[in-house]
Write an enzyme that holds these catalytic residues in place. Structure first.
Site, PDB file in Angstrom:
ATOM      1  N   ASP A   1     -10.670   1.452   3.960  1.00 56.12           N
ATOM      2  CA  ASP A   1      -9.994   0.193   4.327  1.00 56.12           C
ATOM      3  C   ASP A   1      -9.850  -0.002   5.837  1.00 56.12           C
ATOM      4  O   ASP A   1      -9.146  -0.908   6.277  1.00 56.12           O
ATOM      5  CB  ASP A   1      -8.629   0.110   3.649  1.00 56.12           C
ATOM      6  CG  ASP A   1      -7.610   1.095   4.210  1.00 56.12           C
ATOM      7  OD1 ASP A   1      -8.004   1.985   4.996  1.00 56.12           O
ATOM      8  OD2 ASP A   1      -6.415   0.988   3.861  1.00 56.12           O
TER       9      ASP A   1
ATOM     10  N   TYR B   1       7.482  -7.149   1.976  1.00 55.30           N
ATOM     11  CA  TYR B   1       7.252  -6.809   0.578  1.00 55.30           C
ATOM     12  C   TYR B   1       8.212  -7.629  -0.283  1.00 55.30           C
ATOM     13  O   TYR B   1       9.294  -8.016   0.173  1.00 55.30           O
ATOM     14  CB  TYR B   1       7.501  -5.324   0.342  1.00 55.30           C
ATOM     15  CG  TYR B   1       6.470  -4.415   0.960  1.00 55.30           C
ATOM     16  CD1 TYR B   1       5.126  -4.503   0.590  1.00 55.30           C
ATOM     17  CD2 TYR B   1       6.827  -3.450   1.896  1.00 55.30           C
ATOM     18  CE1 TYR B   1       4.173  -3.654   1.142  1.00 55.30           C
ATOM     19  CE2 TYR B   1       5.888  -2.597   2.452  1.00 55.30           C
ATOM     20  CZ  TYR B   1       4.560  -2.707   2.077  1.00 55.30           C
ATOM     21  OH  TYR B   1       3.630  -1.868   2.634  1.00 55.30           O
TER      22      TYR B   1
ATOM     23  N   ASP C   1      -2.503   6.536   4.707  1.00 55.93           N
ATOM     24  CA  ASP C   1      -1.087   6.279   4.456  1.00 55.93           C
ATOM     25  C   ASP C   1      -0.400   7.504   3.853  1.00 55.93           C
ATOM     26  O   ASP C   1      -1.005   8.269   3.096  1.00 55.93           O
ATOM     27  CB  ASP C   1      -0.925   5.105   3.489  1.00 55.93           C
ATOM     28  CG  ASP C   1      -1.455   3.801   4.058  1.00 55.93           C
ATOM     29  OD1 ASP C   1      -1.366   3.609   5.279  1.00 55.93           O
ATOM     30  OD2 ASP C   1      -1.968   2.980   3.279  1.00 55.93           O
TER      31      ASP C   1
ATOM     32  N   ASP D   1      -7.744   2.921  -0.431  1.00 54.77           N
ATOM     33  CA  ASP D   1      -6.543   3.006   0.407  1.00 54.77           C
ATOM     34  C   ASP D   1      -5.721   4.211  -0.063  1.00 54.77           C
ATOM     35  O   ASP D   1      -4.803   4.075  -0.862  1.00 54.77           O
ATOM     36  CB  ASP D   1      -5.750   1.697   0.284  1.00 54.77           C
ATOM     37  CG  ASP D   1      -4.577   1.633   1.243  1.00 54.77           C
ATOM     38  OD1 ASP D   1      -4.409   2.564   2.037  1.00 54.77           O
ATOM     39  OD2 ASP D   1      -3.830   0.630   1.187  1.00 54.77           O
TER      40      ASP D   1
END
Length: 321
Positions: free
Chosen positions: A194, A163, A199, A231
């Protein structure tokens, strides 16, 4: 030869409410007489307590879900880690292409953090597997196309991915969930899943380790749309966090963790911009959905995962081991 290290990552569950996953067992499909009626009473109670998704006393049993009259009965085998005492086994060196983080059971056998860790623990509590510790930037994720789905660092064009800045919360997945890429969500701009587990963004104060299995309670959900794919981000808190008893929904998060929901949304909206990509979007009015909505997302994606592992939906390159 790749090195291997074992690190404790225990995650106990309650025997009466431990959850499990469905596995296809063609040899059992003809055994219509095998059902809850043939299981021990304790096993029946456990199965009913989590809607036919419990490991029954550590045994493999056949569960026939209750169906309306006239529908064909379905038979699944129930199997998962009962009271999982799993350890983290690292292979290779961190921040290399070969680095993998496996979970192993008490006998040293590799298990999948995606398929073999139970989802439900009862009373609105779920297992959560840490992929990325807070205040780190290496983009770690479950390798959904490798046997036993170890955690590895993501790559792009052969290069390790990071990231552009640290993520400020523990990040990982809900086991036994799957965002179906063939399923359009009419409530979120018709976006398709996705093709990954759901998540989780865990907002507690402690920095966790890769592969740690935590008991969490969901608090809210963000419907992120990443390059047209849905997502989900479930906002949750670990039960061992000092503030866990104070937060039970999105309003409580705003009260006890002021600005956190906005910060999470903005972080995930903007993290691709430094790479020259557009900002991610969010459905549901660009706002976090309620705890009840988050629970609905978990139920629906767990159902999708069950179809995946029963192979009623093509798995493509996904590993079901």
């Amino acid at each position: 030869m790749a090195s291997a290290r074992l690190i404790p990552a225990a995650a106990a569950t309650n025997a009466a409410t431990s959850a499990c996953f469905f596995r296809t067992a063609p040899s059992l499909l003809s055994r219509r007489s095998s059902s809850l009626a043939a299981a021990p009473i304790a096993c029946v109670a456990a199965a009913l307590s989590c809607s036919n998704s419990s490991l029954l006393g550590g045994k493999r049993v056949v569960v026939s879900p209750p169906l309306s009259e006239g529908r064909r009965s379905r038979v699944f085998t129930c199997s998962a880690i009962h009271n999982p005492q799993v350890q983290v086994q690292e292979e290779g060196k961190p921040e290399t292409l070969d680095y993998r983080v496996f979970l192993v059971d008490g006998s040293g056998k590799k298990v999948s953090p995606w398929h073999d860790i139970p989802l439900r623990l009862g009373d609105g509590v779920f297992n959560f597997v840490v992929e990325i510790p807070k205040e780190s930037s290496a983009k770690m994720e479950v390798a959904t196309d490798e046997p036993f789905t170890p955690i590895k660092q993501d790559t792009k064009k052969g290069n390790l991915r990071y990231y552009p800045y640290n993520i400020h919360w523990n990040y990982g997945l809900l086991p036994q969930t799957w965002e179906d890429p063939s399923l359009a969500n009419s409530e979120v701009e018709g976006a398709f899943g996705d093709n990954d587990p759901v998540d989780v963004v865990e907002i507690g104060e402690t920095r966790r380790k890769i592969g740690k299995v935590l008991k969490v309670k969901p608090l809210a959900a963000l419907a992120m749309i990443d390059e047209g794919e849905l997502d989900w981000k479930i906002i949750a808190i670990s039960l061992d966090d000092p503030k866990a008893s104070l937060v039970n929904d999105a309003d409580d998060v705003e009260k006890h963790f002021p600005g956190t929901l906005t910060a999470i949304r903005d972080w995930f909206r903007d993290y691709k911009i430094p790479d020259g990509k557009p900002a991610n979007k969010f459905g549901l009015g660009n706002k976090p959905a309620s705890k009840d909505y988050a629970l609905k997302v978990i139920v629906e994606t767990n159902e999708s995962w069950a179809k995946l592992v029963k192979r009623t939906i093509p798995s493509g390159e996904l590993s079901l081991v």
